[in-house]
Design a protein around this motif. Structure first.
Motif, PDB file in Angstrom:
ATOM      1  N   LEU A  89       0.834  -1.198   0.000  1.00 16.42           N
ATOM      2  CA  LEU A  89       0.000   0.000   0.000  1.00 16.42           C
ATOM      3  C   LEU A  89       0.875   1.258   0.000  1.00 16.42           C
ATOM      4  O   LEU A  89       0.615   2.199  -0.755  1.00 16.42           O
ATOM      5  N   GLN A  90       1.912   1.252   0.831  1.00 17.61           N
ATOM      6  CA  GLN A  90       2.797   2.418   0.918  1.00 17.61           C
ATOM      7  C   GLN A  90       3.576   2.651  -0.370  1.00 17.61           C
ATOM      8  O   GLN A  90       3.886   3.795  -0.705  1.00 17.61           O
ATOM      9  N   THR A  91       3.905   1.585  -1.080  1.00 18.98           N
ATOM     10  CA  THR A  91       4.663   1.729  -2.326  1.00 18.98           C
ATOM     11  C   THR A  91       3.751   1.775  -3.559  1.00 18.98           C
ATOM     12  O   THR A  91       4.247   1.755  -4.681  1.00 18.98           O
ATOM     13  N   SER A  92       2.452   1.810  -3.333  1.00 18.55           N
ATOM     14  CA  SER A  92       1.450   1.859  -4.411  1.00 18.55           C
ATOM     15  C   SER A  92       1.571   0.687  -5.381  1.00 18.55           C
ATOM     16  O   SER A  92       1.332   0.827  -6.580  1.00 18.55           O
ATOM     17  N   ASN A  93       1.926  -0.467  -4.870  1.00 18.83           N
ATOM     18  CA  ASN A  93       1.975  -1.684  -5.683  1.00 18.83           C
ATOM     19  C   ASN A  93       0.593  -2.325  -5.608  1.00 18.83           C
ATOM     20  O   ASN A  93       0.343  -3.221  -4.806  1.00 18.83           O
ATOM     21  N   TRP A  94      -0.307  -1.827  -6.436  1.00 18.83           N
ATOM     22  CA  TRP A  94      -1.725  -2.164  -6.311  1.00 18.83           C
ATOM     23  C   TRP A  94      -2.036  -3.616  -6.618  1.00 18.83           C
ATOM     24  O   TRP A  94      -2.899  -4.214  -5.978  1.00 18.83           O
ATOM     25  N   PHE A  97      -0.984  -5.530  -3.599  1.00 17.74           N
ATOM     26  CA  PHE A  97      -1.835  -5.107  -2.491  1.00 17.74           C
ATOM     27  C   PHE A  97      -3.181  -5.826  -2.537  1.00 17.74           C
ATOM     28  O   PHE A  97      -3.617  -6.417  -1.545  1.00 17.74           O
TER      29      PHE A  97
END
Length: 133
Positions: A89-94, A97
């Motif tokens: 979530l913090q690295t926007s790896n959707w 995630f």
């Protein structure tokens, strides 16, 4: 879909989707899901221990041999999965995630369903029909 209902059709779908995933990103596509492989693998092992525990409970046998490793595995695996999901979530790896969240939901569902079966069996609502595993 009729052709997929056969063992050959289902195998072809599994092999072709794995091949397609591996070809993404110049042949390194399989590494996309690698961070979640460990969690999914440990969840599968915990599921096997959970099934064995429920079976032993139904047979009125001691469950220490399965419940202790299951408890340890589910706690450690859940912690690792939550840690990874927060990191994704913090690295926007959707992609990772959402897959991680789905794995977490499936894990919680698995535990609650087992507890539900245990409660029904203990209350007499669920009767053992003599099915031998």
């Amino acid at each position: 879909i009729k052709p997929l209902a056969t063992r050959h059709g289902a195998t072809m779908v599994a092999v072709l989707t794995a091949f397609a995933l591996s070809m993404i990103n110049g042949g390194a596509g399989g590494l996309i899901l690698w961070p979640l492989f460990g969690a999914a693998n440990q969840m599968l092992a915990a599921l096997a221990l959970l099934v064995a525990t429920v079976y032993l409970i139904k047979k009125k046998r001691p469950v220490k041999v399965t419940i202790i490793p299951f408890t340890f595995m589910i706690i450690v695996e859940t912690w690792a999965l939550i840690y990874n999901v927060v990191n994704f979530l913090q690295t926007s790896n959707w992609l990772l995630f959402f897959i991680g969240v789905i794995l977490l939901i499936l894990e919680i569902w698995m535990v609650f369903e087992s507890l539900n079966v245990y409660k029904k069996y203990k209350s007499g609502e669920l009767v053992d029909e003599g099915i031998v595993a």
